[in-house]
Write a protein that holds these residues in place. Structure first.
Motif, short mmCIF file in Angstrom:
data_model
loop_
_atom_site.label_atom_id
_atom_site.label_comp_id
_atom_site.label_asym_id
_atom_site.label_seq_id
_atom_site.Cartn_x
_atom_site.Cartn_y
_atom_site.Cartn_z
N ASP A 6 0.83 -1.20 0.00
CA ASP A 6 0.00 0.00 0.00
C ASP A 6 0.87 1.26 0.00
O ASP A 6 1.80 1.40 0.80
CB ASP A 6 -0.90 -0.02 1.24
N ILE A 7 0.56 2.17 -0.89
CA ILE A 7 1.32 3.42 -0.99
C ILE A 7 0.80 4.48 -0.02
O ILE A 7 1.47 5.50 0.22
CB ILE A 7 1.26 3.97 -2.44
N ALA A 48 5.81 8.95 -7.12
CA ALA A 48 5.73 9.09 -8.59
C ALA A 48 6.02 7.76 -9.28
O ALA A 48 5.34 7.39 -10.25
CB ALA A 48 6.71 10.17 -9.06
N ASP A 49 7.02 7.04 -8.79
CA ASP A 49 7.36 5.74 -9.39
C ASP A 49 6.23 4.74 -9.17
O ASP A 49 5.96 3.90 -10.04
CB ASP A 49 8.65 5.20 -8.77
N HIS A 50 5.59 4.80 -8.03
CA HIS A 50 4.46 3.90 -7.76
C HIS A 50 3.32 4.17 -8.74
O HIS A 50 2.70 3.23 -9.27
CB HIS A 50 3.98 4.08 -6.31
N ALA A 51 3.04 5.43 -8.98
CA ALA A 51 1.99 5.79 -9.93
C ALA A 51 2.36 5.33 -11.34
O ALA A 51 1.50 4.82 -12.09
CB ALA A 51 1.76 7.30 -9.91
N ALA A 52 3.64 5.49 -11.71
CA ALA A 52 4.10 5.04 -13.02
C ALA A 52 3.99 3.52 -13.14
O ALA A 52 3.62 3.00 -14.20
CB ALA A 52 5.54 5.48 -13.24
N LEU A 94 10.72 -1.31 -12.55
CA LEU A 94 10.08 -0.25 -11.77
C LEU A 94 9.58 -0.79 -10.43
O LEU A 94 9.68 -0.11 -9.40
CB LEU A 94 8.91 0.34 -12.57
N LYS A 95 9.08 -2.02 -10.44
CA LYS A 95 8.63 -2.64 -9.19
C LYS A 95 9.79 -2.78 -8.22
O LYS A 95 9.66 -2.48 -7.02
CB LYS A 95 8.01 -4.00 -9.47
N GLN A 96 10.94 -3.22 -8.72
CA GLN A 96 12.11 -3.38 -7.87
C GLN A 96 12.55 -2.05 -7.28
O GLN A 96 12.91 -1.96 -6.10
CB GLN A 96 13.25 -4.00 -8.68
N ALA A 97 12.49 -0.99 -8.09
CA ALA A 97 12.88 0.34 -7.62
C ALA A 97 11.94 0.84 -6.52
O ALA A 97 12.37 1.43 -5.53
CB ALA A 97 12.90 1.32 -8.79
N VAL A 98 10.64 0.59 -6.70
CA VAL A 98 9.65 1.02 -5.72
C VAL A 98 9.83 0.25 -4.41
O VAL A 98 9.81 0.83 -3.32
CB VAL A 98 8.22 0.84 -6.26
N LEU A 99 10.01 -1.06 -4.50
CA LEU A 99 10.20 -1.87 -3.30
C LEU A 99 11.45 -1.44 -2.54
O LEU A 99 11.45 -1.35 -1.31
CB LEU A 99 10.28 -3.35 -3.66
N LEU A 100 12.52 -1.19 -3.28
CA LEU A 100 13.76 -0.76 -2.64
C LEU A 100 13.56 0.57 -1.91
O LEU A 100 14.05 0.75 -0.79
CB LEU A 100 14.86 -0.62 -3.69
N ALA A 101 12.82 1.49 -2.53
CA ALA A 101 12.58 2.79 -1.91
C ALA A 101 11.65 2.69 -0.71
O ALA A 101 11.68 3.54 0.19
CB ALA A 101 11.98 3.76 -2.94
N MET A 102 10.83 1.63 -0.66
CA MET A 102 9.90 1.45 0.46
C MET A 102 10.57 0.86 1.70
O MET A 102 10.02 0.95 2.79
CB MET A 102 8.75 0.53 0.04
N ILE A 103 11.74 0.26 1.52
CA ILE A 103 12.43 -0.32 2.68
C ILE A 103 12.85 0.80 3.62
O ILE A 103 13.50 1.76 3.21
CB ILE A 103 13.67 -1.12 2.23
N PRO A 104 12.46 0.70 4.89
CA PRO A 104 12.82 1.76 5.85
C PRO A 104 14.33 1.95 5.91
O PRO A 104 15.07 0.97 6.04
CB PRO A 104 12.29 1.23 7.19
N PRO A 105 14.82 3.17 5.79
CA PRO A 105 16.26 3.40 5.83
C PRO A 105 16.82 3.16 7.21
O PRO A 105 16.16 3.41 8.22
CB PRO A 105 16.39 4.88 5.43
N GLU A 106 18.05 2.66 7.27
CA GLU A 106 18.76 2.51 8.53
C GLU A 106 19.56 3.80 8.74
O GLU A 106 20.53 4.05 8.04
CB GLU A 106 19.70 1.31 8.48
N THR A 107 19.13 4.59 9.71
CA THR A 107 19.75 5.90 9.90
C THR A 107 21.21 5.80 10.32
O THR A 107 21.98 6.75 10.16
CB THR A 107 18.99 6.71 10.96
#
Length: 376
Positions: A6-7, A48-52, A94-107
């Protein structure tokens, strides 16, 4: 076709960031403004990538339906069939890029790292292996252009380390080394063994992201600082001044000792660096523990008491128990060639985080990163 997570939570976060950037005094704090702006750009790109991706998924579905429609114009059907592989390729990327961006960053991934290596069970053999692990990580650091700064050490009679603590500085140090925390087991024939029997010893490794003063607030009233005369190797200079510093954090009972420098001020600064890093790690461990029940199906508790790895010298074998990885290049590993192990652990962590995205994970939720150890 499979769907992305879910976005909506990310869209809400983007709305929050946009609102912050619209506030009149937003740029009054340049550092904070830069952090928010960077996050806003990343989340905006993700949305934007999710919409694309959704548009591309619709196009793929339409092309697939057209290619299978017996009533459609033959030329159009052929064109749709030809377009399908390219559409699928773009959709997958594009799916791979979106999933990677969704992973919570390790600060803490970009932080410098405090490493603590301690001899466990096995007496002299454990202390000798602790020294070999220190050398292994030092060689690995050299290969990446990082710098090693010794902070504290305690040697054994046979020339090994009962304990050695050091700071590694460089690019993405914690990101590369964070999976090294745990119990490292060594199986080999010690040099002191007359009958050729294989002994098993253990060494514990702790990997702590270097904490900054803004990360952990320490009340000076909570510290008990003791200064004593340094002992051990170091020459006359180190032994003729009261330079060794021991700091106890009274609320937690944590004790840090540093005596490697002749300067009391430098030893105190190094001890405080280690203390802040331990307190930061403790806080992060407590946060991760809140999600333990929801993460039992993932790769372990991350507790440092778990045996994570075995170094079997007679078999020339390294086995990482968390991911079932076995390599037969132990001499190269002990010389610092641990990239294959680190990459495999990062890949397993990445796959677990992707799997978590399809479940209950939300932005910012900690994800566990170590497998339960299996008997070798």
């Amino acid at each position: 076709m499979d769907e992305l997570p879910d976005i909506a939570p990310f869209q809400r976060r983007l709305d929050e960031l946009d609102a912050q950037m619209a506030e009149p005094g937003f740029y009054a704090n340049p550092r904070r403004a830069a952090e928010v702006s960077r996050e806003q750009q990343k989340v905006q790109q993700l949305v934007a990538d999710h919409a694309a991706y959704c548009r591309l998924q619709r196009e793929t579905s339409e092309a697939l339906a057209l290619s299978r429609d017996p009533l459609a114009d033959p030329d159009m059907r052929e064109l749709a069939t030809m377009e399908l592989p390219q559409l699928e390729q773009r959709r997958a990327a594009l799916k791979q890029a979106v999933l990677l961006a969704m992973i919570p960053p390790e600060t803490t991934d970009s932080r410098n790292t405090v490493m603590e290596i301690r001899a466990g069970t096995g007496g002299d053999e454990a202390s000798l292996f602790a020294a070999e692990l220190y050398r292994m990580y030092s060689r690995y650091a050299d290969s990446r252009g990082w710098k090693i700064q010794p902070m504290s050490s305690s040697t054994s009679e046979r020339g090994g380390y009962k304990e050695v603590i050091f700071l590694i500085t460089g690019t993405d140090v914690y990101k590369q080394l964070k999976f090294e925390s745990g119990v490292h087991r060594v199986q080999r024939v010690p040099v002191t063994e007359a009958n050729g029997r294989i002994h098993t010893s253990t060494v514990t490794v702790a990997v702590l992201p270097e904490a900054e003063e803004v990360d952990v607030e320490i009340d000076p009233q909570d510290l008990e600082i003791t200064v004593t005369r340094a002992s051990g190797p170091g020459g006359q200079g180190v032994n003729t001044t009261d330079s060794a510093v021991q700091i106890m954090h009274k609320p937690t009972g944590l004790i840090v000792t540093c005596a490697d420098e002749r300067s009391q001020i430098k030893n105190k600064a190094r001890a405080m660096t280690v203390l802040r890093s331990r307190l930061l790690q403790r806080r992060e461990d407590e946060e991760r523990a809140k999600y333990a029940a929801a993460r039992r199906s993932q790769i372990g508790s991350g507790d440092r008491s778990e045996r994570i790895r075995t170094y079997n010298f007679p078999q020339n074998r390294l086995t990482d128990h968390r991911i079932g990885l076995t390599l037969y290049n132990l001499p190269q590993v002990m010389e610092g060639a641990i990239d294959d192990v680190i990459v495999a652990l990062q890949k397993a962590d990445y796959e677990e985080k992707l799997a978590a995205l399809s479940g209950v994970a939300l932005p910012g939720a900690p994800i566990r990163t170590s497998r339960d150890a299996d008997d070798d």
